[in-house]
Each structure stands twice: as structure tokens, then as C-alpha cells.
Scaffold this active site. Structure first.
Site, PDB file in Angstrom:
ATOM      1  N   SER A   8       0.845  -1.194   0.000  1.00 45.72           N
ATOM      2  CA  SER A   8       0.000   0.000   0.000  1.00 45.72           C
ATOM      3  C   SER A   8       0.878   1.240   0.000  1.00 45.72           C
ATOM      4  CB  SER A   8      -0.908   0.011   1.230  1.00 45.72           C
ATOM      5  OG  SER A   8      -1.485   1.299   1.338  1.00 45.72           O
ATOM      6  N   HIS A  32      -1.098  -1.165  -4.483  1.00 44.26           N
ATOM      7  CA  HIS A  32      -2.367  -0.859  -3.823  1.00 44.26           C
ATOM      8  C   HIS A  32      -2.408   0.643  -3.545  1.00 44.26           C
ATOM      9  CE1 HIS A  32      -5.936  -1.934  -1.441  1.00 44.26           C
ATOM     10  NE2 HIS A  32      -5.541  -0.993  -0.595  1.00 44.26           N
ATOM     11  N   ASP A  34      -4.683   3.709  -2.021  1.00 43.49           N
ATOM     12  CA  ASP A  34      -5.818   4.020  -1.146  1.00 43.49           C
ATOM     13  C   ASP A  34      -6.300   5.443  -1.374  1.00 43.49           C
ATOM     14  OD1 ASP A  34      -6.068   1.625   0.555  1.00 43.49           O
ATOM     15  OD2 ASP A  34      -4.020   2.122   1.152  1.00 43.49           O
ATOM     16  N   MET A  36      -8.884   8.253  -0.356  1.00 46.32           N
ATOM     17  CA  MET A  36      -9.779   8.607   0.756  1.00 46.32           C
ATOM     18  C   MET A  36     -10.275  10.035   0.576  1.00 46.32           C
ATOM     19  SD  MET A  36      -7.474   7.222   3.875  1.00 46.32           S
ATOM     20  CE  MET A  36      -6.747   5.580   3.876  1.00 46.32           C
ATOM     21  N   HIS A  65      -8.180   1.261  -4.376  1.00 53.51           N
ATOM     22  CA  HIS A  65      -9.155   1.012  -3.312  1.00 53.51           C
ATOM     23  C   HIS A  65      -9.825   2.340  -2.970  1.00 53.51           C
ATOM     24  CE1 HIS A  65      -9.588  -0.182   1.260  1.00 53.51           C
ATOM     25  NE2 HIS A  65     -10.760  -0.020   0.672  1.00 53.51           N
ATOM     26  N   MET A  67     -12.080   4.642  -0.955  1.00 56.50           N
ATOM     27  CA  MET A  67     -12.783   4.847   0.324  1.00 56.50           C
ATOM     28  C   MET A  67     -13.432   6.218   0.244  1.00 56.50           C
ATOM     29  SD  MET A  67      -9.800   3.234   2.667  1.00 56.50           S
ATOM     30  CE  MET A  67      -8.666   3.317   1.293  1.00 56.50           C
ATOM     31  N   MET A 137     -11.654  -5.899   4.878  1.00 56.99           N
ATOM     32  CA  MET A 137     -10.786  -5.053   5.703  1.00 56.99           C
ATOM     33  C   MET A 137     -10.506  -5.761   7.035  1.00 56.99           C
ATOM     34  SD  MET A 137     -10.202  -2.221   3.970  1.00 56.99           S
ATOM     35  CE  MET A 137      -9.250  -1.477   5.301  1.00 56.99           C
ATOM     36  N   GLY A 142      -9.322   3.816   6.687  1.00 57.29           N
ATOM     37  CA  GLY A 142      -9.071   5.231   6.954  1.00 57.29           C
ATOM     38  C   GLY A 142      -7.627   5.562   7.266  1.00 57.29           C
ATOM     39  N   PHE A 143      -6.917   4.622   7.879  1.00 58.49           N
ATOM     40  CA  PHE A 143      -5.542   4.924   8.281  1.00 58.49           C
ATOM     41  C   PHE A 143      -4.657   3.689   8.122  1.00 58.49           C
ATOM     42  CE2 PHE A 143      -8.416   7.667  10.556  1.00 58.49           C
ATOM     43  CZ  PHE A 143      -7.837   8.920  10.393  1.00 58.49           C
ATOM     44  N   GLY A 144      -3.399   3.937   7.767  1.00 58.08           N
ATOM     45  CA  GLY A 144      -2.416   2.866   7.796  1.00 58.08           C
ATOM     46  C   GLY A 144      -1.917   2.671   9.217  1.00 58.08           C
ATOM     47  N   GLY A 145      -1.185   1.596   9.428  1.00 59.89           N
ATOM     48  CA  GLY A 145      -0.512   1.393  10.704  1.00 59.89           C
ATOM     49  C   GLY A 145      -1.383   0.928  11.856  1.00 59.89           C
ATOM     50  N   ASP A 175      -6.871  -6.529   3.790  1.00 66.09           N
ATOM     51  CA  ASP A 175      -6.221  -5.213   3.852  1.00 66.09           C
ATOM     52  C   ASP A 175      -6.269  -4.640   5.262  1.00 66.09           C
ATOM     53  OD1 ASP A 175      -5.290  -2.653   3.388  1.00 66.09           O
ATOM     54  OD2 ASP A 175      -6.940  -2.056   2.058  1.00 66.09           O
ATOM     55  N   GLY A 177      -3.063  -3.990   8.552  1.00 67.04           N
ATOM     56  CA  GLY A 177      -2.291  -4.659   9.606  1.00 67.04           C
ATOM     57  C   GLY A 177      -1.692  -5.991   9.180  1.00 67.04           C
ATOM     58  N   SER A 198       2.552  -0.621   6.211  1.00 71.24           N
ATOM     59  CA  SER A 198       3.621  -0.406   7.193  1.00 71.24           C
ATOM     60  C   SER A 198       4.614  -1.557   7.215  1.00 71.24           C
ATOM     61  CB  SER A 198       3.024  -0.256   8.590  1.00 71.24           C
ATOM     62  OG  SER A 198       1.919   0.597   8.553  1.00 71.24           O
TER      63      SER A 198
HETATM   64  C1  DX5 Z   1      -6.534   1.503   5.285  1.00 66.74           C
HETATM   65  C2  DX5 Z   1      -6.030   1.185   3.904  1.00 66.74           C
HETATM   66  C3  DX5 Z   1      -4.938   0.175   3.904  1.00 66.74           C
HETATM   67  C4  DX5 Z   1      -3.689   0.637   4.590  1.00 66.74           C
HETATM   68  C5  DX5 Z   1      -2.871  -0.550   4.974  1.00 66.74           C
HETATM   69  O1  DX5 Z   1      -7.662   2.295   5.200  1.00 66.74           O
HETATM   70  O2  DX5 Z   1      -7.075   0.674   3.104  1.00 66.74           O
HETATM   71  O3  DX5 Z   1      -4.643  -0.228   2.565  1.00 66.74           O
HETATM   72  O4  DX5 Z   1      -2.920   1.499   3.790  1.00 66.74           O
HETATM   73  O5  DX5 Z   1      -1.814  -0.122   5.752  1.00 66.74           O
HETATM   74  P1  DX5 Z   1      -1.185  -1.033   6.896  1.00 66.74           P
HETATM   75  O6  DX5 Z   1      -0.639  -2.247   6.238  1.00 66.74           O
HETATM   76  O7  DX5 Z   1      -0.141  -0.144   7.483  1.00 66.74           O
HETATM   77  O8  DX5 Z   1      -2.287  -1.384   7.866  1.00 66.74           O
HETATM   78 ZN    ZN Z   2      -6.527  -0.250   1.130  1.00 70.24          ZN
END
Ligand code: DX5
Ligand code: ZN
Length: 215
Positions: A8, A32, A34, A36, A65, A67, A137, A142-145, A175, A177, A198
Site C-alpha cells: 500500500s 495498492h 488508497d 480517501m 481502493h 474509500m 478489511m 481510513g488509516f495505515g498502521g 487489507d 495490519g 507499514s
Molecule cells: C486503510 C487502507 C490500507 C492501509 C494498509 O484504510 O485501506 O490499505 O494502507 O496499511 P497497513 O498495512 O499499514 O495497515
Molecule cells: Zn486499502
């Protein structure tokens, strides 16, 4: 058993995006991306200029993707920007998901439907034969990490059982973590595509992290 790995770009180094695009070209299977909108999810990421830029040097397919609310408004533009796979969230639209999946397919792009962890996977069952893939999901979009949610294994297993029992070839993408710690169990549960932000871009050796998740 193995899975495709889709790093991602949300976790990429945007000052040196070219370096991370090369990494994916060389070591991974899909990009990938994202998107948003700050409305469907409480965060804003990036849009067409980044997708265009990545597409201009990508040698692997782009998995976009969405969102965003009202995804149908932007679908044709993302297809033209170079998406090979395009997913939107089931609850992001009041329109008929079937017609949106059809629009994506008409553009020659693989359509996918996504759901957050609070939506039963069974809600996707009526659309499975229209989807090239479903995106389950394993964190709230909404957020990575964020931390991987353990109930995802059972959700992937239920989805896989339905796909197999109906003789479909719908792929399952997971998708959020995802890391070398949970990848093999996800693949055993039925995941075909693993998205990882991440755990790839924060790793000391991103190529090794990708290889460790493949299965
Ligand atoms: C979250 C995104 C994911 C995200 C994954 O809303 O759809 O694709 O970037 O990031 P990690 O692997 O850090 O959870
Ligand atoms: Zn995603």
C-alpha cells in the site's frame, strides 16, 4: 499455497515515490492505492495525480481502493488513470452495487467490493458472481498502521467457503495490519491477495518482508 502481495503506497515515501515504485515493480505483484475523501473515512489521502504518476512507471497492475462516498462519480476517471483492479465500499453508496460493478467491468477493469470489519461478510454474497475480488478489511478503513483484527481469519474462511461451494473464482483480498506474522494464516484461511503498507515500507528490508508474506 501462496498469495499476491500488494504493498500500500499510503505508507510509501512520497518525497521519493519513484524508489518505492521501483521496489514494487521488482519485488511485489500489485500496487495498492488508497483513495480517501475525508467523508466516507475521516482521512484524506491522494487522488488522480498520484495514480497517474505511479501508472506512468508501473510495470505491475494498479489496484485502486476507493474509500469515498458516491464512488460511481469517479469510477471512469480512475479506470482511465490506469487502474487494473478497482474496489469501492458496499456501504459507500445508496446506488445499486450491481450497476457500479458493471460500469467498472465495462471499462475493462476488474471490479471489487470492500467491507469494513463491522459488516458481515454475508452481505457480499449476493454480489460475488459479479466481483472479480472482494476486499475484506482487517482494520477500519481510513488509516495505515493499525493493529490487525484477529476475527479476520474466520471472516476469510466463511467467504472462502461460500466461493468454493458456489464454484466461483472470486478472489479474496485482505487489507490492514497485514505482516509476516499473520500472512501464512491468512493464506491458509483463503486469502489470495495481501495488502501491506507499514510492514513493507517500515521494514529494514522491504523486499524480504514481501517475500516473507508470499507463502
Ligand atoms: C486503510 C487502507 C490500507 C492501509 C494498509 O484504510 O485501506 O490499505 O494502507 O496499511 P497497513 O498495512 O499499514 O495497515
Ligand atoms: Zn486499502
Amino acid at each position: 499455497m501462496s498469495a499476491l502481495i500488494a504493498p500500500s503506497l499510503l505508507a510509501a515515501d512520497f518525497l521519493h515515490l519513484e524508489k518505492d515504485v521501483r521496489l514494487i515493480n521488482e519485488h511485489a505483484d500489485l500496487f495498492h492505492l488508497d483513495v480517501m475523501d475525508g467523508r466516507f473515512v475521516p482521512n484524506i489521502s491522494f487522488g488522480f495525480p498520484i495514480v497517474d504518476a505511479v501508472h506512468s512507471m508501473a510495470t505491475k497492475p494498479l489496484d485502486v481502493h476507493l474509500m469515498i462516498r458516491h464512488p460511481q462519480t469517479y469510477i471512469e476517471r480512475f479506470c482511465k488513470a490506469g487502474a487494473s483492479m478497482l474496489s469501492f465500499h458496499l456501504d459507500a453508496t445508496r446506488d445499486d452495487p450491481e450497476s457500479i460493478l458493471g460500469i467498472i467491468m465495462d471499462q475493462g477493469v476488474k471490479p471489487g467490493l470492500a467491507i469494513n470489519p463491522n459488516i458481515p461478510v454475508e452481505k457480499l454474497f449476493p454480489y460475488l458472481d459479479l466481483c472479480d475480488f472482494v476486499l475484506i478489511m482487517s482494520v477500519f478503513a481510513g488509516f495505515g498502521g493499525q493493529a490487525f483484527m484477529e476475527e479476520t481469519y474466520g471472516r476469510v474462511e466463511r467467504m472462502k467457503a461460500e466461493i468454493v461451494s458456489r464454484g466461483l473464482s472470486t478472489h479474496i483480498e485482505v487489507d490492514g495490519g497485514v505482516s509476516p506474522r499473520n500472512a501464512s494464516r491468512l493464506i491458509s484461511a483463503g486469502a489470495d491477495i495481501l495488502v501491506a503498507g507499514s510492514s513493507v515500507f517500515r521494514a529494514d528490508d522491504p523486499a524480504a518482508a514481501i517475500a516473507a508474506m508470499r507463502g
